[in-house]
Design an enzyme around this catalytic site. Structure first.
Site, short mmCIF file in Angstrom:
data_model
loop_
_atom_site.label_atom_id
_atom_site.label_comp_id
_atom_site.label_asym_id
_atom_site.label_seq_id
_atom_site.Cartn_x
_atom_site.Cartn_y
_atom_site.Cartn_z
N ASP A 1 0.84 -1.19 0.00
CA ASP A 1 0.00 0.00 0.00
C ASP A 1 0.88 1.25 0.00
O ASP A 1 1.84 1.33 0.77
CB ASP A 1 -0.88 -0.04 1.26
CG ASP A 1 -1.87 1.10 1.31
OD1 ASP A 1 -2.70 1.20 0.39
OD2 ASP A 1 -1.82 1.88 2.28
N GLU B 1 1.82 -0.39 -5.00
CA GLU B 1 0.90 0.70 -5.33
C GLU B 1 1.83 1.92 -5.46
O GLU B 1 2.25 2.49 -4.46
CB GLU B 1 -0.13 0.92 -4.22
CG GLU B 1 -1.16 1.96 -4.61
CD GLU B 1 -2.13 2.29 -3.47
OE1 GLU B 1 -3.31 2.52 -3.75
OE2 GLU B 1 -1.71 2.33 -2.30
#
Lengths: 703, 111
Positions: free
Chosen positions: A350, A387
């Site tokens: 993330d 990401e």
């Protein structure tokens, strides 16, 4: 077996026997007759080990580490005759309270072990905690005696993956799931046959590291409904699985339940990727609670401003200091642990761009953490997916420091495909790149560097993408100010749920188009839980706080949206059956096998003439199956995102070959997709009419 | 309810009867008993648990311990209560034991 001489106690305190411990590994480790505790702090002046009997409000003993037990900055101690099952532990650190210098020691607080393998305190999902507990998130021991029965990570080639992103709780929490343990790892296990039947071969789990669902909890100002930290992007401990996601969490058996799930998924040929959050922790900014890292070594674990406040590149209050050597090692230890102890197949990071920032927040050209992960021997077969952006404005899609290993969530793929499907101008040129696996972005890495997705947990569901022009996040209680305003969505003529059959048919077609493009593109396709059956969030594109029907998967849709589900199973199967769609190298646009055709050719409504002009909304692609390994059929697909049907001139299928219809999204079921043996031969081999906003896929059997 | 325990050995079959609650407090004594039983190298361990009302993680770990200590050992659980079966299933231990209705293992296996 006789204990080694160095496992005999040398000290005693209130009846507890102990001795100098081993500095490594960090954390609590079972040793003969005892537990070795080891913890690092560079600036503490003293450390005390605090031991609890499980669930007891007061400690059973506190043992200060004698100074001779500290080696360098590591405090270690073996305590003997502890009951592994009933033990909870933490630390008190003494040291300066000098926020301007980055120090926030507070001896009055008990802090958790950064290496805790199990964390107690949120054992049952949504059970209201004891807010007066002096130590709310308690470190515990984990056992490594699980019987894996010969299992190991599957090592499925990335080019063959079809990823299914899911929330552990949301997947089966609804009573409509019919499982015996809704919302848990065990619940997913009961749904493995469904996943297998769908055709996916990898699940990507939203965060399962222990987090606090009560963090920032509040009641909706109008409805009074509890709004929770449902998604869980806020880690309490990086080594501990979320107890509340286990039906057996109340017994402290979440480790076993999760491992059992992974073992059974592997038996079904399904990999497990974890969505990991190393960009920040649950401690928030200077107003947040002291849970662990802040009270152990604030200056080491967090990126701090010159004034001693927290940099906030995560948008969540603090930023983990990932490229500090000690933190870097913790991240590495953590991922090695999950890969080796849980047989996890890969990780999605993330806001991964944060992992490439230095200790002052500046982007690094050669980030040591990312390099270490790329070359780590334990992680060498794990999928590493970034990401590739953060909340501080760093956007690295296509330029993430990859070391030949890292893949990315391709945000540009998402944006382009969305615009193309809704019929925006000037997308055809970029579409040609996206379908090929984005060679413009990943030329030196190959197409499997691109995780292709159109929707993810964060944003509209696929059905809502074609049901709403605007977000509708009122249920979040933030006056619809949260969530992205940039969705590239289209409501197909009516905002929200519709009873008009034509509107719904158009929406179904658009969803089919999206799934088609995803499965026809090179790269790693990822779909989101429920998109295969038309899941809606009523236009909410940021359902992070909803532990209710809005975010849960409604399994009655399996029966209500049969057409969509069957189609999507079909396109996944189509991808699986055709290796020409799944190459791990980019097309070369030339004939390299002597088939007489290049590996890929682009066409438009006229064969051999793709129209890349701004007004064009059409593109056709021809793939030569002779270039695939193993050899495959030829595939031709025509994409018409114009609002009218258009004729597409076909290239010659080849001597003794003919084009057959595999998929036609303008047709209703069962004529929208055919099994290969049932695919009808085109009567007119020279031209097809592709319906408005539709995709047709043709195949020509290999000779 | 406190744990009660009774064990015996007949040929290569060990029998361990447990009733009450097998929790973190009582687990060490059960583990000791199992260690003693395994000292005789039985082929089968028959655990009569129909009156065992609770089995904590510590109890389940004893099963793992027994399996790892003596590979090839067949563990039979006679009439475990549904809550225990449920936990066994969710944590994967169910696959490592034989859950049977009767102490007459040969008959139960044949049936």
């Amino acid at each position: 077996m006789e204990s080694r001489i160095d496992y005999y106690p040398t000290h005693e305190h209130e009846g507890f026997k102990f001795r100098r411990g081993r500095t490594l590994p960090f954390g609590a480790t079972m040793v003969p007759n005892g537990v070795n505790f080891s913890v690092f702090s560079s600036a503490a002046t003293a450390c005390t080990l605090v031991l609890f009997r499980k669930h007891e409000p007061e400690p059973m003993v506190e043992i200060e580490f004698p100074q001779e037990f500290r080696i360098g900055d590591v405090y270690s101690m073996i305590v003997f005759d502890l009951d592994y099952e009933e033990l909870e532990y933490g630390f008190r650190f003494d040291g300066p309270w000098e926020p301007a210098w980055g120090h926030r020691f507070d001896k009055s607080k008990i802090v958790g072990d950064p290496y805790a393998k199990v964390i107690g305190g949120r054992d049952v999902w949504r059970a209201e905690p004891d807010w007066n507990d002096m130590y709310g998130h308690r470190s515990r021991l984990a056992f490594d005696d699980f019987d894996w029965e010969g299992d190991r990570p599957l090592e499925t080639p990335s080019k063959d993956l079809v990823v299914y992103e899911m929330h552990v709780r949301g997947f089966t929490a609804s009573p409509t799931s019919g499982v015996s343990a809704p919302g848990t790892f065990a619940g997913i296990r009961e749904k493995i046959p469904y996943l297998k039947d769908l055709g996916i071969n990898c699940i990507e789990l939203l965060p399962i590291f222990e987090f606090d669902e009560w963090e920032n909890s509040r009641r909706h100002p109008e409805t009074g409904e509890w709004l929770l930290n449902y998604w869980g992007y806020s880690t309490l401990g990086f080594f501990a699985p979320k107890a509340g996601f286990a039906a057996t969490g109340r017994f402290g058996m979440q480790v076993d339940e999760l491992k059992t799930l992974i073992k059974d998924l592997h038996k079904a040929g399904i990999e497990v990727i974890l969505d990991v959050v190393f960009n920040h922790t649950a401690e928030g900014d200077h107003r947040g609670p002291t849970i662990s890292y802040r009270g152990i070594d604030n200056r080491t674990y967090y990126m701090l401003t010159p004034e001693g406040y927290y940099y906030n590149f995560s948008g969540c209050g603090n930023t983990l200091n990932c490229n500090h050597p000690v933190v870097r090692n913790m991240v590495l230890d953590c991922l090695r642990y999950w890969a080796s102890e849980y047989h996890v197949d890969g990780f999605r990071f993330d806001l991964a761009s944060i992992l490439g920032r230095d200790q002052n927040g500046a982007p690094l050209a050669n980030p040591p953490l990312l390099e270490s992960l790329a070359y780590d021997p334990v992680l060498s077969k794990c999928k590493l997916i970034a990401e590739a952006w953060d909340a501080g404005g760093l956007y690295q899609v296509g330029s993430f420091p990859a070391y030949g290993r890292w893949a990315e969530w391709n945000g540009k793929y998402r944006d382009c495909i969305r615009k193309f499907i809704k019929g925006e101008m000037a997308q055809v040129g970029e579409m040609a790149q996206r379908i090929q696996g984005s060679p413009d972005l990943y030329y030196y890495r190959g197409p499997t560097a691109s995780t292709n997705f159109i929707t993810a947990h964060d944003g509209f569901t696929l059905w809502d993408l074609y049901s709403y022009n605007w977000k509708h996040n009122e249920a979040n209680g933030e006056n619809n100010n949260d969530g992205s305003n940039d969705n590239d969505s289209w409501n197909a003529g009516w905002e929200g749920e519709s009873t008009d059959p034509e509107t719904n048919a158009l929406r179904r077609k658009l969803v089919k188009n999206a799934m088609c493009l995803l499965m026809l593109s090179r790269g790693i396709p990822m779909i989101v839980m429920g998109d295969e059956m038309g899941r809606t969030q009523n236009g909410n594109n940021n359902a992070y706080c909803h532990d209710n029907e809005l975010a849960w998967l409604d399994w009655t849709m399996v029966d209500r949206n049969t057409e969509l589900l069957q189609f999507i199973k079909g396109v996944i199967r189509f991808r699986r059956e055709h290796p020409v769609l799944r190459g791990d190298r980019f097309f070369e646009h030339r004939d390299v096998v002597g088939s007489g055709r290049p590996d890929i050719r682009f066409h438009g409504t006229q064969a051999f003439w793709a129209d890349y002009s701004a007004g064009s909304r059409c593109l056709a692609v021809e793939l030569c199956g002779e270039h695939a390994t193993p050899r495959d059929d030829a595939i031709y697909f025509a994409m018409n995102m114009h609002w009218d049907g258009l004729p597409f001139q076909l290239p010659y299928a080849g001597d003794g070959r003919s084009w057959k219809v595999a998929i036609n999204t303008s047709m209703p079921s069962p004529h929208d997709i055919y099994e290969k043996s049932q695919a009808p031969r085109l009567e007119n081999q020279g031209e097809i009419i592709v319906g408005p906003r539709s995709i047709m896929v043709l195949i020509a059997d290999r000779l | 309810m406190p744990l009660a325990m009774n064990s015996s050995l007949e040929g290569k079959t060990a029998r361990l009867e447990l009733s009450g609650e097998l929790d973190g407090n009582s687990a060490p004594s059960v583990r000791q008993e199992v260690e003693k039983i395994l000292g005789a190298s039985p082929d089968r361990l028959v655990m009569v648990v129909d009156r065992l009302t609770f089995m904590a993680s510590a109890g389940l770990r004893i099963l793992i311990f027994a399996k790892q200590r003596q590979p090839g050992l067949k563990i039979y659980m006679v009439q475990p209560q549904p809550t225990i079966v449920d936990t066994l299933k969710k944590t994967g231990f169910y696959d490592g034991v034989y859950v049977v209705d009767s102490e007459d293992i040969d008959k139960a296996a044949a049936g």
